[in-house]
Design a protein around this motif. Structure first.
Motif, PDB file in Angstrom:
ATOM      1  N   GLU A 295       0.822  -1.202   0.000  1.00  0.00           N
ATOM      2  CA  GLU A 295       0.000   0.000   0.000  1.00  0.00           C
ATOM      3  C   GLU A 295       0.862   1.260   0.000  1.00  0.00           C
ATOM      4  N   VAL A 296       0.284   2.340  -0.550  1.00  0.00           N
ATOM      5  CA  VAL A 296       0.979   3.626  -0.588  1.00  0.00           C
ATOM      6  C   VAL A 296       1.263   4.133   0.821  1.00  0.00           C
ATOM      7  N   LYS A 297       0.318   3.917   1.736  1.00  0.00           N
ATOM      8  CA  LYS A 297       0.494   4.402   3.109  1.00  0.00           C
ATOM      9  C   LYS A 297       1.664   3.726   3.820  1.00  0.00           C
ATOM     10  N   ASP A 298       2.080   2.554   3.309  1.00  0.00           N
ATOM     11  CA  ASP A 298       3.197   1.838   3.934  1.00  0.00           C
ATOM     12  C   ASP A 298       4.548   2.476   3.641  1.00  0.00           C
ATOM     13  N   VAL A 299       4.597   3.379   2.668  1.00  0.00           N
ATOM     14  CA  VAL A 299       5.870   4.039   2.331  1.00  0.00           C
ATOM     15  C   VAL A 299       5.791   5.541   2.564  1.00  0.00           C
ATOM     16  N   ALA A 300       4.813   5.996   3.334  1.00  0.00           N
ATOM     17  CA  ALA A 300       4.589   7.439   3.525  1.00  0.00           C
ATOM     18  C   ALA A 300       5.792   8.112   4.192  1.00  0.00           C
ATOM     19  N   TRP A 301       6.262   7.545   5.306  1.00  0.00           N
ATOM     20  CA  TRP A 301       7.370   8.211   6.015  1.00  0.00           C
ATOM     21  C   TRP A 301       8.672   8.089   5.235  1.00  0.00           C
ATOM     22  N   GLN A 302       8.859   6.980   4.529  1.00  0.00           N
ATOM     23  CA  GLN A 302      10.065   6.829   3.711  1.00  0.00           C
ATOM     24  C   GLN A 302      10.091   7.868   2.582  1.00  0.00           C
ATOM     25  N   PHE A 303       8.917   8.106   1.999  1.00  0.00           N
ATOM     26  CA  PHE A 303       8.798   9.093   0.933  1.00  0.00           C
ATOM     27  C   PHE A 303       9.158  10.486   1.456  1.00  0.00           C
ATOM     28  N   THR A 304       8.705  10.814   2.647  1.00  0.00           N
ATOM     29  CA  THR A 304       9.005  12.105   3.268  1.00  0.00           C
ATOM     30  C   THR A 304      10.498  12.248   3.558  1.00  0.00           C
ATOM     31  N   VAL A 305      11.122  11.175   4.012  1.00  0.00           N
ATOM     32  CA  VAL A 305      12.565  11.193   4.294  1.00  0.00           C
ATOM     33  C   VAL A 305      13.360  11.477   3.029  1.00  0.00           C
ATOM     34  N   ILE A 306      13.006  10.802   1.930  1.00  0.00           N
ATOM     35  CA  ILE A 306      13.721  10.997   0.660  1.00  0.00           C
ATOM     36  C   ILE A 306      13.541  12.432   0.174  1.00  0.00           C
ATOM     37  N   ASP A 307      12.325  12.963   0.258  1.00  0.00           N
ATOM     38  CA  ASP A 307      12.082  14.347  -0.158  1.00  0.00           C
ATOM     39  C   ASP A 307      12.893  15.330   0.671  1.00  0.00           C
ATOM     40  N   LEU A 308      12.945  15.103   1.980  1.00  0.00           N
ATOM     41  CA  LEU A 308      13.713  15.984   2.854  1.00  0.00           C
ATOM     42  C   LEU A 308      15.202  15.919   2.531  1.00  0.00           C
ATOM     43  N   LEU A 309      15.699  14.729   2.242  1.00  0.00           N
ATOM     44  CA  LEU A 309      17.110  14.568   1.874  1.00  0.00           C
ATOM     45  C   LEU A 309      17.457  15.350   0.610  1.00  0.00           C
ATOM     46  N   ARG A 310      16.554  15.363  -0.359  1.00  0.00           N
ATOM     47  CA  ARG A 310      16.797  16.101  -1.600  1.00  0.00           C
ATOM     48  C   ARG A 310      17.027  17.578  -1.307  1.00  0.00           C
ATOM     49  N   THR A 311      16.216  18.126  -0.416  1.00  0.00           N
ATOM     50  CA  THR A 311      16.336  19.548  -0.086  1.00  0.00           C
ATOM     51  C   THR A 311      17.609  19.833   0.708  1.00  0.00           C
ATOM     52  N   VAL A 312      17.921  18.984   1.673  1.00  0.00           N
ATOM     53  CA  VAL A 312      19.136  19.158   2.481  1.00  0.00           C
ATOM     54  C   VAL A 312      20.380  19.059   1.597  1.00  0.00           C
ATOM     55  N   CYS A 313      20.379  18.104   0.674  1.00  0.00           N
ATOM     56  CA  CYS A 313      21.519  17.940  -0.231  1.00  0.00           C
ATOM     57  C   CYS A 313      21.736  19.174  -1.091  1.00  0.00           C
ATOM     58  N   ALA A 314      20.656  19.824  -1.496  1.00  0.00           N
ATOM     59  CA  ALA A 314      20.782  21.034  -2.307  1.00  0.00           C
ATOM     60  C   ALA A 314      21.519  22.136  -1.545  1.00  0.00           C
ATOM     61  N   PHE A 315      21.295  22.233  -0.229  1.00  0.00           N
ATOM     62  CA  PHE A 315      22.022  23.208   0.591  1.00  0.00           C
ATOM     63  C   PHE A 315      23.510  22.872   0.656  1.00  0.00           C
TER      64      PHE A 315
END
Length: 490
Positions: A295-315
């Protein structure tokens, strides 16, 4: 200066929201069952941005030249805002496609404009940092759209995302016109006011402003003399047209143009097939396959972690660009991205054949591999896409080169987004990752063969490098001079 660029950064953040939004839309519609979307529908909705992006790429230079940078920049916010309004009000595949086409037009209009805005509004010593904010804004937009999508409905998410073009529109309206464009139109007094508004006053600033004005006055005089000779003769007008065509064709034969063009196009393909936009649109599908979740809900927090990493890496990428050479960052990131994608693919194949059965391995290893992939890709290949495309073209061909190279971005975007769902359903995410690894390997090899080091080098120096001119060794020259000064005593 920062105020002006913030409008561009917010515009890019809105662009990031537009890329991240399909993942929210597809996931929520699939969960609710309100509207059934087939793989064919999702691929068209996700890739429709690229279709109008091509149109926007060729309209943008016309708008910039005729109406100015500020008005062209303001215009890019209009289709973006209309797209979000249609998402809020619509509830059908045709309306979703129209909204995505409007976002594609906005993307195509702003892509050639973004680098030019930075070049013309900012001081040279700050241009690299401001250029790096585009990667931050893009990652932040994707992260926020996914974050809001996890808490709000897809309609409410679209409404919140509409804030970006609205705020950007307000900032752009309060910003002055580009001093360079005003000078190119002979509006020197207006240019002086605008230049001092964005750059301040000082000896260096005044010297740069005077040099631009004097150069433009010389060009105006030369153009006036040429027009006086050929204005009333058919032969003169025909000769001008033929000469213009010959000049355009001659540019494409020059090493200092076609080599940077190949590099820029290769960088854009690496950027797309490395996953810059695919993960934003199909991140839920990818994580479900990699982490083996139903299910999509099973990867919700993992998806958020990856998105946050993308932004941190840009800095962090801004600091890497300041202290390390471009080629070192580029090829280190490229090789590690290929290895991480291949490792994820191999792990999934081995898991499917039940080589790995321990639950702790199945739970931790795939997520760790996804984190590594995100880090190595977003620290190097993502920010360098903007930097290298802005550095490799000589100043004389930057306008033509930027339009030509960015016109390849949207076809690459369409191909990657349109084929991704079909690859995932036919050969799986693991097979698609191997295909993307092969594409990256080919185009990184092309870049390796053609790209010189560009960090801390002038445009003229880079141009001479592409022409094949080599600088004479200063120590050798001094040695020869010293030998000539020796007096032979008998």
């Amino acid at each position: 200066m920062a105020f002006v660029v913030s409008g561009a950064a917010l515009n890019i953040a809105g662009h990031g929201c537009a890329h991240g939004y399909p993942a929210v839309l597809f996931a929520q519609l699939k969960a609710s069952g309100d509207l059934v979307l087939t793989d064919h529908d999702t691929s068209w909705i996700a890739s429709a941005v690229g279709a109008m992006g091509i149109v926007g790429n060729f309209i943008s230079p016309v708008l910039m030249t005729k109406f100015g940078r500020q008005k062209a920049h303001l215009f890019t916010t209009v289709p973006a805002l209309l797209g979000w309004i249609i998402f809020v009000m619509g509830n059908s595949v045709p309306l979703f496609l129209i909204a995505r086409l409007l976002h594609g037009l906005a993307l195509g209009l702003r892509t050639p404009l973004a680098a030019i805005l930075v070049a013309e509004y900012t001081d040279p010593k700050y241009r690299g940092a401001f250029l790096g904010t585009f990667a931050i804004s893009l990652g932040l937009g994707i992260f926020l759209s996914h974050l809001w999508g996890a808490q709000l409905t897809w309609k409410m998410t679209a409404g919140v995302c509409a804030i970006f073009p609205l705020v950007s529109m307000a900032i752009i309206s309060l910003s002055p016109e580009s001093p360079c464009w005003l000078i190119s139109k002979g509006k020197f007094e207006e240019a002086k006011k605008a230049f001092r508004w964005v750059r301040g006053e000082g000896a260096e600033q005044q010297e740069e402003l005077d040099a631009m004005i004097n150069s433009q006055k010389e060009e105006i005089n030369i153009e006036k003399q040429r027009n006086d000779v050929n204005r009333f003769t058919c032969n003169g007008m025909f000769r001008n047209m033929i000469n213009s065509i010959k000049d355009a064709l001659r540019i494409f034969k020059k090493k200092e143009f076609y080599k940077p063009a190949i590099i820029a196009i290769s960088m854009l393909i690496v950027f797309e097939f490395g996953g810059a936009h695919m993960f934003a649109a199909y991140g839920n599908t990818i994580l479900q396959a990699v982490l083996n979740k139903d299910e999509v809900k099973d990867v919700a927090w993992q998806f958020t972690v990856i998105d946050l990493l993308r932004t941190v890496c840009a800095f962090f990428a801004i600091f890497l660009l300041k202290y390390f050479k471009r080629r070192i960052i580029l090829f280190t990131s490229g090789v590690l991205t290929i290895l991480s994608l291949s490792s994820i693919s191999i792990f999934i194949y081995l898991r499917d054949y039940e080589v790995f059965t321990a639950s702790n391995i199945l739970d931790t290893v795939p997520m760790c591999l996804m984190v590594i992939y995100t880090l190595v890709f977003c620290l190097g290949l993502v920010p360098l896409n903007w930097v290298i495309c802005g550095e490799v073209f000589p100043l004389a061909y930057r306008s033509v080169g930027s339009t030509l190279s960015t016109s390849f971005l949207t076809p690459a975007f369409v191909v990657s987004m349109k084929t991704a769902p079909h690859l995932y359903s036919s050969i799986g995410v693991q097979g698609a990752f191997l295909v993307y690894s092969a594409v990256l390997t080919v185009f990184l090899a092309v870049i390796y063969a053609l790209l010189p080091e560009t960090k801390d080098r002038t445009l003229q120096d880079i141009e001479d490098d592409f022409k094949g001119k080599k600088k004479a060794d200063t120590e050798v020259q001094m040695t020869l001079l010293n030998k000539d000064d020796i007096v032979v005593v008998n």
